[in-house]
Design an enzyme around this catalytic site. Structure first.
Site, mmCIF file in Angstrom:
data_model
loop_
_atom_site.group_PDB
_atom_site.id
_atom_site.type_symbol
_atom_site.label_atom_id
_atom_site.label_comp_id
_atom_site.label_asym_id
_atom_site.label_seq_id
_atom_site.Cartn_x
_atom_site.Cartn_y
_atom_site.Cartn_z
ATOM 1 N N HIS A 1 0.865 -1.189 0.000
ATOM 2 C CA HIS A 1 0.000 0.000 0.000
ATOM 3 C C HIS A 1 0.897 1.233 0.000
ATOM 4 O O HIS A 1 1.934 1.252 0.638
ATOM 5 C CB HIS A 1 -0.897 0.011 1.244
ATOM 6 N N ASP B 1 -7.968 -5.258 0.076
ATOM 7 C CA ASP B 1 -8.452 -6.147 -0.998
ATOM 8 C C ASP B 1 -8.080 -7.603 -0.783
ATOM 9 O O ASP B 1 -8.572 -8.474 -1.503
ATOM 10 C CB ASP B 1 -7.879 -5.672 -2.341
HETATM 11 C C1 SDX Z 1 -6.277 -0.006 -2.880
HETATM 12 O O1 SDX Z 1 -4.409 4.446 -2.107
HETATM 13 C C2 SDX Z 1 -5.393 3.882 -1.436
HETATM 14 O O2 SDX Z 1 -5.793 4.285 -0.384
HETATM 15 C C3 SDX Z 1 -5.989 2.683 -2.162
HETATM 16 C C4 SDX Z 1 -6.997 1.858 -1.387
HETATM 17 C C5 SDX Z 1 -8.286 2.637 -1.111
HETATM 18 O O3 SDX Z 1 -9.006 2.282 -0.169
HETATM 19 O O4 SDX Z 1 -8.619 3.535 -1.942
HETATM 20 O O5 SDX Z 1 -6.443 1.465 -0.135
HETATM 21 C C6 SDX Z 1 -7.417 0.625 -2.158
HETATM 22 O O6 SDX Z 1 -6.049 0.309 -4.013
HETATM 23 C C7 SDX Z 1 -5.407 -0.973 -2.145
HETATM 24 C C8 SDX Z 1 -4.172 -1.464 -3.021
HETATM 25 C C9 SDX Z 1 -4.674 -2.576 -3.926
HETATM 26 N N1 SDX Z 1 -3.585 -2.978 -4.890
HETATM 27 C C10 SDX Z 1 -2.964 -4.131 -4.788
HETATM 28 O O7 SDX Z 1 -3.141 -4.931 -3.871
HETATM 29 C C11 SDX Z 1 -2.010 -4.417 -5.960
HETATM 30 C C12 SDX Z 1 -0.669 -4.938 -5.427
HETATM 31 N N2 SDX Z 1 0.027 -3.881 -4.728
HETATM 32 C C13 SDX Z 1 0.802 -2.993 -5.470
HETATM 33 O O8 SDX Z 1 0.923 -3.015 -6.804
HETATM 34 C C14 SDX Z 1 1.393 -1.815 -4.715
HETATM 35 O O9 SDX Z 1 1.709 -2.243 -3.448
HETATM 36 C C15 SDX Z 1 0.528 -0.581 -4.663
HETATM 37 C C16 SDX Z 1 0.111 -0.138 -6.020
HETATM 38 C C17 SDX Z 1 -0.680 -0.836 -3.821
HETATM 39 C C18 SDX Z 1 1.342 0.535 -3.999
HETATM 40 O O10 SDX Z 1 2.386 0.816 -4.863
HETATM 41 P P1 SDX Z 1 3.471 1.955 -4.488
HETATM 42 O O11 SDX Z 1 3.119 2.643 -3.235
HETATM 43 O O12 SDX Z 1 3.690 2.796 -5.710
HETATM 44 O O13 SDX Z 1 4.755 1.129 -4.155
HETATM 45 P P2 SDX Z 1 5.791 0.608 -5.224
HETATM 46 O O14 SDX Z 1 5.061 0.054 -6.406
HETATM 47 O O15 SDX Z 1 6.803 1.668 -5.463
HETATM 48 O O16 SDX Z 1 6.425 -0.594 -4.428
HETATM 49 C C19 SDX Z 1 7.482 -0.366 -3.515
HETATM 50 C C20 SDX Z 1 8.329 -1.636 -3.614
HETATM 51 C C21 SDX Z 1 8.704 -1.986 -5.063
HETATM 52 O O17 SDX Z 1 9.928 -2.680 -5.037
HETATM 53 P P3 SDX Z 1 11.301 -1.855 -5.411
HETATM 54 O O18 SDX Z 1 11.094 -1.260 -6.797
HETATM 55 O O19 SDX Z 1 11.444 -0.778 -4.350
HETATM 56 O O20 SDX Z 1 12.394 -2.894 -5.356
HETATM 57 O O21 SDX Z 1 7.566 -2.745 -3.129
HETATM 58 C C22 SDX Z 1 7.363 -3.694 -4.185
HETATM 59 C C23 SDX Z 1 7.634 -2.963 -5.493
HETATM 60 O O22 SDX Z 1 8.093 -3.865 -6.483
HETATM 61 N N3 SDX Z 1 5.967 -4.117 -4.104
HETATM 62 C C24 SDX Z 1 5.545 -5.367 -4.257
HETATM 63 C C25 SDX Z 1 4.150 -5.320 -4.059
HETATM 64 N N4 SDX Z 1 3.779 -4.067 -3.813
HETATM 65 C C26 SDX Z 1 4.903 -3.328 -3.849
HETATM 66 N N5 SDX Z 1 6.195 -6.513 -4.526
HETATM 67 C C27 SDX Z 1 5.440 -7.635 -4.613
HETATM 68 N N6 SDX Z 1 4.094 -7.671 -4.434
HETATM 69 C C28 SDX Z 1 3.431 -6.538 -4.170
HETATM 70 N N7 SDX Z 1 2.103 -6.565 -3.987
#
Ligand code: SDX
Length: 433
Positions: free
Chosen positions: A310, A367
């Site tokens: 998140h 989720d």
């Molecule tokens: C919702 O914003 C809100 O409030 C949203 C929400 C709401 O109520 O409105 O809470 C609802 O959208 C919840 C999130 C649902 N999405 C997912 O579950 C999809 C999987 N998660 C991600 O793709 C990710 O965690 C996000 C999109 C939720 C957040 O992405 P960020 O904050 O941009 O973080 P990032 O992509 O920069 O990740 C940071 C690091 C990265 O690694 P590095 O590049 O630093 O090496 O963490 C890793 C990412 O690769 N990472 C994950 C991961 N999520 C982040 N690695 C594996 N699995 C994951 N799920």
């Protein structure tokens, strides 16, 4: 308005020029530097892809503390609202800023229940879609089209018009959502029954058929009502920010909510609940969990663990904790066991003990477990994000009202760091290589 009492000095090391920028403090959480004077002073833009460090607005609606896993709606902890309140009461709270008196709640409930019907001609919109159209595609189209039916109250600068639009959207989303589902399975669309509460009415519109009686299951209805409450708002998430940006151009609120639904659809946002169930089904059995966890950690594999991570929560999403607790209870009461829930709890345990997830502070988000309950209630996977959109409509419209009513409201128009070609002369095609 929040107060500004101290400043931060920024020095341009190229010229030694410095400016003091005011720091505005809210009531909870970090303050914010007002950088409006920044570009004028230095001729520079502030660059923040994904708005990781940017506060887009001042808001009084929802507060999140990502480190502590705190979520407040108008100051009330989500745990207390989930346990003691109802979604209808939470809608009143988010829209009006205070919990309603008994009389106010009765009046609000009556108002919402008497806006649940759709204009009969809306029914023809569904005929234009294939039966196998994704219900989110239908919802995006129909919500945007609602403005075509409500010219009577579309003055966005009139507080009364803004509130009746909020009531209409909150009331009609379940009717629209259920109609999307009924159309996709070839069953007749079911009219709302205004004697029922919000979640019960939705279940009846989803699952009743004209040829037999339908009894709402109180366990399902209560579970759904809590899920609606947990999804009602979440400060400046991608879809709420989309609604605000669309609204800043003074577009009508139905168009803005339709834009929010589109933004929510993505699997990185609200589409994750559907993606989690598909991921759990793909994993299939606990023995395959390590394989998927390794894929999620791989830099070369785009796969991510859906429902994990998140932007704000670097601790447990409080909503995920509540839903996980509900899963046990709902599955027990519905005499329903789901192997996907077993896989989900095992996957959570493995991931939370893995250094990669610990170091990056990746926890289950709202989720991760919600789909288990929706599935136990009988809601098809392709309707999961529709449920999220239904519940979040009150948050979107509350954010929209707050933005439109703000004195000095301006159109949102970010700038960019240009990295393309400098100006160059046109070359006629006969002289090109
Ligand atoms: C919702 O914003 C809100 O409030 C949203 C929400 C709401 O109520 O409105 O809470 C609802 O959208 C919840 C999130 C649902 N999405 C997912 O579950 C999809 C999987 N998660 C991600 O793709 C990710 O965690 C996000 C999109 C939720 C957040 O992405 P960020 O904050 O941009 O973080 P990032 O992509 O920069 O990740 C940071 C690091 C990265 O690694 P590095 O590049 O630093 O090496 O963490 C890793 C990412 O690769 N990472 C994950 C991961 N999520 C982040 N690695 C594996 N699995 C994951 N799920």
């Amino acid at each position: 308005m929040a107060e500004t009492r101290d400043t931060i000095t920024i020095v341009d090391n190229r010229t030694g020029k410095q400016i003091e920028l005011p720091i505005r403090h809210g009531t909870e959480g970090p303050g914010a530097v007002e950088i409006g004077a920044f570009t004028k002073a230095f001729g520079l833009f502030a660059l923040d892809p994904g708005f990781v460090s940017t506060a887009s607005c001042e808001s009084k609606i929802t507060y999140i503390d990502g480190e502590e896993g705190v979520l407040l709606y108008r100051g009330y902890p989500i745990e207390q609202l989930a346990e003691k309140s109802s979604y209808t009461e939470v809608c009143y709270l988010l829209l009006n800023g205070e919990l309603p008196t008994r009389e106010q709640l009765g009046e609000f409930t009556h108002t919402i229940r008497h806006h649940t019907m759709l204009h009969e001609q809306m029914g023809r919109f569904f005929q234009g879609f294939r039966r196998d159209a994704h219900p989110m595609a239908i919802l995006v189209g129909c919500v945007g089209a609602l403005s075509a039916f409500y010219h009577d109250h579309l003055d966005i600068h009139d507080p009364h018009d803004r509130m009746i639009t909020a009531h209409r959207l909150i009331a009609k989303m379940p009717t629209l959502a259920a109609a999307c589902y009924k159309y996709s399975i070839g069953q007749p669309i079911v009219y709302p029954d205004n004697r029922l509460d919000y979640a019960a009415n939705f279940l009846r519109m989803m699952f009743s058929v004209p040829c037999e009686d339908y009894q709402v299951d109180p366990v399902q209805s209560r579970a759904l009502d809590v899920i609606f409450t947990l999804h009602a708002d979440h400060e400046q998430n991608a879809s709420a920010s989309t609604v605000r940006l669309a609204g800043s151009s003074l577009a009508n609120p139905y168009a803005c909510i339709s834009a929010g639904i589109s933004a929510l659809w993505g699997p990185a946002h609200g589409g994750a609940n559907e993606a989690v169930l598909r991921m759990l089904a793909e994993i299939g059995r606990a023995e395959r969990i390590p394989e998927f966890v390794e894929r999620a950690k791989s830099k070369t594999d785009p796969f991510r663990l859906m429902g994990f991570g998140h932007r704000v929560y670097k601790n447990f999403d409080p909503r995920a904790k509540i839903i996980r607790g509900m899963c046990h209870e709902v599955l027990r009461q519905l005499h329903h066991s789901d192997p996907l829930f077993d896989i989900a709890t095992k996957l959570e345990e493995v991931a939370l003990h893995d250094d990669y997830f610990i170091e990056k502070k990746l926890y289950p988000n709202v989720d991760f477990y919600s789909g288990i309950i929706l599935k136990a209630i009988g809601i098809p996977v392709n309707m999961f994000t529709v449920i999220f959109a239904m519940a979040r409509t009150v948050g979107w419209i509350a954010q929209w009202i707050e933005m439109i009513a703000e004195p000095g409201q301006k159109i949102g128009r970010p700038r960019q760091l240009y990295a393309g070609h400098p100006a160059r002369e046109y070359i006629p095609v006969e002289r090109r290589g």
